[in-house]
Every structure is written in structure tokens, then in C-alpha cells.
Design a protein around this motif. Structure first.
Motif, mmCIF file in Angstrom:
data_model
loop_
_atom_site.group_PDB
_atom_site.id
_atom_site.type_symbol
_atom_site.label_atom_id
_atom_site.label_comp_id
_atom_site.label_asym_id
_atom_site.label_seq_id
_atom_site.Cartn_x
_atom_site.Cartn_y
_atom_site.Cartn_z
ATOM 1 N N GLU A 44 0.966 -1.199 0.189
ATOM 2 C CA GLU A 44 -0.132 0.129 0.146
ATOM 3 C C GLU A 44 0.783 1.255 0.098
ATOM 4 O OE1 GLU A 44 -3.769 1.721 -0.162
ATOM 5 O OE2 GLU A 44 -3.166 -0.488 -0.059
ATOM 6 N N PRO A 45 0.729 2.291 -0.991
ATOM 7 C CA PRO A 45 1.448 3.425 -0.844
ATOM 8 C C PRO A 45 0.982 4.435 0.334
ATOM 9 C CG PRO A 45 -0.457 3.498 -2.464
ATOM 10 C CD PRO A 45 -0.468 2.248 -2.171
ATOM 11 N N VAL A 62 2.983 -2.779 -12.460
ATOM 12 C CA VAL A 62 1.811 -3.124 -11.894
ATOM 13 C C VAL A 62 0.965 -1.995 -11.392
ATOM 14 C CG1 VAL A 62 0.617 -4.138 -10.212
ATOM 15 C CG2 VAL A 62 2.737 -5.163 -10.836
ATOM 16 N N LEU A 63 -0.204 -1.837 -11.739
ATOM 17 C CA LEU A 63 -1.301 -0.965 -11.154
ATOM 18 C C LEU A 63 -2.083 -1.604 -10.397
ATOM 19 C CD1 LEU A 63 -2.481 0.993 -14.521
ATOM 20 C CD2 LEU A 63 -0.405 1.459 -13.003
ATOM 21 N N PHE A 64 -2.567 -0.826 -9.099
ATOM 22 C CA PHE A 64 -3.548 -1.426 -8.413
ATOM 23 C C PHE A 64 -4.331 -0.366 -7.841
ATOM 24 C CE2 PHE A 64 -0.057 -1.464 -5.266
ATOM 25 C CZ PHE A 64 -0.674 -0.977 -4.324
ATOM 26 N N GLY A 70 -3.799 4.409 1.070
ATOM 27 C CA GLY A 70 -2.916 5.085 0.050
ATOM 28 C C GLY A 70 -3.684 5.133 -1.325
ATOM 29 N N THR A 71 -4.639 4.395 -1.505
ATOM 30 C CA THR A 71 -5.652 4.453 -2.595
ATOM 31 C C THR A 71 -7.053 5.054 -2.495
ATOM 32 O OG1 THR A 71 -6.331 2.156 -1.986
ATOM 33 C CG2 THR A 71 -4.506 2.541 -3.845
ATOM 34 N N ARG A 72 -7.262 5.891 -1.186
ATOM 35 C CA ARG A 72 -8.454 6.554 -1.221
ATOM 36 C C ARG A 72 -7.834 7.914 -0.634
ATOM 37 N NH1 ARG A 72 -13.009 5.532 -3.276
ATOM 38 N NH2 ARG A 72 -14.134 5.714 -1.536
ATOM 39 N N VAL A 80 -5.000 5.231 -7.846
ATOM 40 C CA VAL A 80 -4.235 4.132 -8.609
ATOM 41 C C VAL A 80 -2.863 4.058 -8.250
ATOM 42 C CG1 VAL A 80 -3.637 2.647 -10.769
ATOM 43 C CG2 VAL A 80 -5.888 3.853 -10.285
ATOM 44 N N ALA A 81 -2.284 3.055 -7.648
ATOM 45 C CA ALA A 81 -1.142 2.845 -7.113
ATOM 46 C C ALA A 81 -0.102 2.380 -8.386
ATOM 47 C CB ALA A 81 -0.698 1.933 -6.047
ATOM 48 N N VAL A 82 0.699 3.063 -8.805
ATOM 49 C CA VAL A 82 1.661 2.867 -9.855
ATOM 50 C C VAL A 82 3.165 2.255 -9.506
ATOM 51 C CG1 VAL A 82 2.857 3.869 -11.995
ATOM 52 C CG2 VAL A 82 0.846 4.730 -11.143
#
Length: 439
Positions: A44-45, A62-64, A70-72, A80-82
Motif C-alpha cells: 500500500e502506498p 503493476v497498477l492496483f 494510500g488508494t483513497r 491508482v498505485a503505480v
């Protein structure tokens, strides 16, 4: 008391420094790899992770996306995590909920992403300006090395969304249709965009029925043909001449398997058959659904001998196939709040949702399946990850042996830097005071 506070502050600073150094070390090792490979695990970023537009880090593996911290966000609801080839983490930020691999597509070489959300437009003499208004459907291509976005208008009516990149990354399939406020899109048209010239050609009329976006269309490995599902018909369209033919009728419970449905040699196309609950389903019943992955001959439509292990889940989507026949597939789990009515319509809190849309999904897994029955996790995702995408070139080359790296907290926004400096100064001041009092 002062001694305790000083010790605590110093400990926080030291631990933060060690975490940053550890992340830097793992990133350095990833950057030292001979070739780009998908990592065994992604993380998680940070909630303030640097974004692609302001601080691009280069091509991604990867993208997730999901509902992790970290993604909200508050200002940017969807992120989107890159995950870069060099192990560096960045984010793509959006005002709405987004799904990696569906709303935001990674190019085959990992160098760009496609989406349909408004982007700032860079001006020659000023910072980024708001996107100009337009009634035409638009698609955006963002270069992950420069952070710049290019706007491509489509001469049609409705709204556009990306469906699949061509294997060489030069073309993009998009669906154009009236966009509902909630739920699956209905029909419309499937268009092909030449990204170099901006030329748009219409490949297929998708009819008037709701479509399953995750299993709508797929390029052949040479990019010359497109498999597209129209109703229960699996059609093959020549990308150059736009001539189509019906390969096979799939029936009500079979679908094209996803954007990576073609086998690596172009001779077979993967389809999935659904068994289990389809109407009046709870979230538990949706997760118990069974998906059987099989293949049909790409020339005749005849079934191909052999099949893969069945998967349970609310839905599945094939991203691609290795040369040894292994299939990279995403398995989805249903959100606790999703259910279907007697007509099979999926809803969350009274709103219609797409089967693999953000609100309908609680988690996702990226798996590798073989026809001999073996199953393995290709990339481990963090808790809360709902969608994932992988650069197709890595699937083609079976490159899932990369080192994993953790996100680094820096570069960070002003408030994070200010807080870090404040904590450090507080620790120094407390240590100084304790030293003075001890004399």
C-alpha cells in the motif's frame, strides 16, 4: 517525564529514518535488475505518495487500486498505485472511484496509461489549466515518464471508456455509449483509435444490451484481429478492413474470458462458463459462483480439448497467457453490500453496479493457472486491493520473478515535510532540555 518524552521523540525519528533507508535499499535493488519484471509482492502506498503528474518515475510493471489508506483520499477519492520498473511507487489521482485494469489501463510496455477522466492541460507559459469543455467523448493517454497527458477526441456521441491496448501499444479499443449514472453500460459501439494519428474507426455495434466490460473484447497477439462479444455471439473483426464474422454462439452463461483471451500463438481463444447463482443472490452466493475456463479454436469456434481448474468468485478476468499455456487471471470477491435481484441486476445500497466495478468488489487476486491444474499467485496484493493490472509484455515473457520494494515516504507534500521537521526539532529540543536538567 521529560526524559520519557525525549526518548519517545528520538525513537520516532530513528524508526522513521530506518524505515526510509530500508525502503530506499529495496528500491535500489529493484532498479539494479537486468530486466523489468513484476514484483512478487506490492504494498500500500503512503496516503501522501507523490503523483505521476508532479513527479513521474518512469514505466510501471503493476497498477492496483482499492480502499486502502494510500488508494483513497478526501480530495482525490480514487487513486491508482503505480509500481515502477525501478521499484518506485507513484499514484494517479482521480475525483471518483476508479478500477485499475478497467477504468485505468496500463500499456503493454508499461510506459503509459489510458483513461477517460478529465486531466489538467499543460500550457506553455503557465501551470496546468482545467480541461477544456467538449461534448465529444475523450480518452486520455498519460506518459508515465514525463507525466504529461494527451487528449484524444472521438467523433461520436456519448461517453468513452478504454477497453484494451493493442499488443504493440499503438492502438486502443474504446467503448462509446451513453454512460448511466450507476451500473453497467448498455451497448453502444466499439471503436479503434490509432494513437499516433488520432484516427478513429468503428469496429463493431455492441447492440442495446448491457455488456460485461471485463470480458468485452481482446486483441489477437499480432494485433490484426479483435475478438468481441456482442450479445451471445463471439465475433472476430479484422482490425484493418473492419470485416467481422461470428465465430461461435456462446449462449447466456458463457463469455469471452477477458482482454488476454487469445493464446500466445493466436490459435485459441479463452472463454469462461458461469455456473451457480445468477439471480436473487447474496454476496456469499456470488462468491460461491463457479467459473470454468476453456478454449475454442480461433478459426472454427470448435471447443479445444482440455480445460483449466475451475475458480470460485464473484467474477474472473483473463489478463493474458504465457507461451507455456499458463493463464494470468484476476479473481474477484464480492463486496459485503452487493446483491442481485430476481432479474439478476446487481445493486449496492439501491444503486446498480457493474459486476467488476469498484463498489461491487471487495478484493482481488492475480493468479496463474495451468491446464494441468496448477495454481499460483503471480503478484501478492495488499489488503483492500480491489483491482489490478499488469504490463502485458511481462505476461508474454513470463516475468513474475522481480524483487519487491516498499513505497518510500518521500518526496512528500509540504505538510508532511513540515510535520517531519517539527518532530525532529521537538526531539532535539527535548533532548537538549533533558541534558540541561540533568546537569
Amino acid at each position: 517525564m521529560l526524559r520519557t518524552l525525549a526518548a519517545f521523540a528520538v525513537t520516532v525519528c530513528v524508526v522513521g529514518l530506518l524505515v526510509a533507508l530500508a525502503a530506499y535499499g529495496s528500491t535500489f535493488r529493484v532498479a539494479d535488475q537486468d530486466r523489468a519484471s513484476a514484483p512478487e509482492e506490492v504494498f500500500e502506498p503512503f496516503g501522501w505518495q507523490a503523483n505521476v503528474r508532479d513527479d513521474p518515475a518512469g514505466p510501471a510493471t503493476v497498477l492496483f487500486s482499492g480502499d486502502g489508506w494510500g488508494t483513497r483520499g478526501a480530495t482525490y477519492r480514487g487513486k491508482v498505485a503505480v509500481v515502477g520498473e525501478n521499484g518506485v511507487y507513484r499514484t494517479l489521482r482521480y475525483k471518483v472511484d476508479v478500477a485499475a485494469g478497467e477504468d485505468v489501463l496500463l500499456s503493454p510496455d508499461g510506459g503509459a496509461v489510458a483513461d477517460a477522466y478529465p486531466h489538467p492541460v499543460a500550457q506553455a507559459s503557465a501551470s496546468a489549466q482545467p480541461t477544456p469543455a467538449s461534448d465529444e467523448p475523450v480518452i486520455w493517454i498519460t506518459d508515465l515518464t514525463s507525466g504529461k497527458s494527451v487528449r484524444i477526441a472521438i467523433p461520436a456521441s456519448g461517453t468513452a471508456r478504454p477497453i484494451a491496448w493493442s499488443p504493440d501499444g499503438r492502438k486502443l479499443l474504446v467503448q462509446v455509449a451513453p454512460a448511466p449514472e450507476h451500473g453497467p453500460w448498455t451497448g453502444g459501439e466499439l471503436d479503434l483509435i490509432d494513437l499516433a494519428s488520432g484516427a478513429v474507426s468503428r469496429l463493431a455495434d455492441l447492440g442495446t444490451q448491457p455488456v460485461h466490460r471485463a470480458q468485452l473484447a481482446a486483441f489477437s497477439p499480432d494485433g490484426k484481429r479483435v475478438a468481441v462479444q456482442v450479445g451471445d455471439a463471439l465475433q472476430i473483426v479484422d482490425a484493418e478492413t473492419r470485416i467481422s464474422r461470428t465465430l461461435v454462439r456462446l449462449g447466456p452463461d458463457r463469455r469471452l474470458a477477458g482482454i488476454g483471451a487469445w493464446s500466445a500463438d493466436g490459435n485459441r481463444i479463452a472463454v469462461v462458463t458461469l455456473s451457480g447463482c445468477s439471480k436473487s443472490c447474496t454476496d456469499e452466493a456470488l462468491d460461491d459462483r463457479i467459473w470454468q475456463l476453456d478454449e475454442v479454436n480461433a478459426q472454427t469456434g470448435a471447443p479445444v480439448a482440455g480445460s483449466f481448474d475451475r475458480l470460485t468468485g464473484s467474477s474472473v478476468r483473463v489478463l493474458g497467457q504465457f507461451f507455456d499455456g499458463t493463464v494470468a487471471v484476476v479473481r474477484y470477491r464480492a463486496n459485503d453490500d452487493v446483491s442481485s435481484d430476481s432479474a439478476g441486476t446487481l445493486t449496492v445500497d439501491g444503486d446498480e453496479v457493474e459486476e467488476t466495478g469498484y463498489r461491487a468488489v471487495s478484493s482481488a487476486e492475480l493468479l496463474g493457472l495451468t491446464s494441468s491444474g496448477d495454481q499460483r499467485t503471480l503478484v501478492s496484493l495488499p489488503p483492500g486491493a480491489r483491482h489490478v493490472d499488469v504490463a502485458a509484455d511481462l505476461i508474454d515473457g513470463n516475468r513474475f520473478d522481480g524483487r519487491s520494494s516498499r513505497p518510500m515516504p518521500w518526496p512528500a507534500p509540504f505538510w508532511v515535510n513540515t510535520a517531519a521537521v517539527g518532530v525532529a526539532l521537538l526531539a532535539i529540543w527535548l533532548a537538549y532540555r533533558v541534558r540541561r536538567l540533568a546537569r
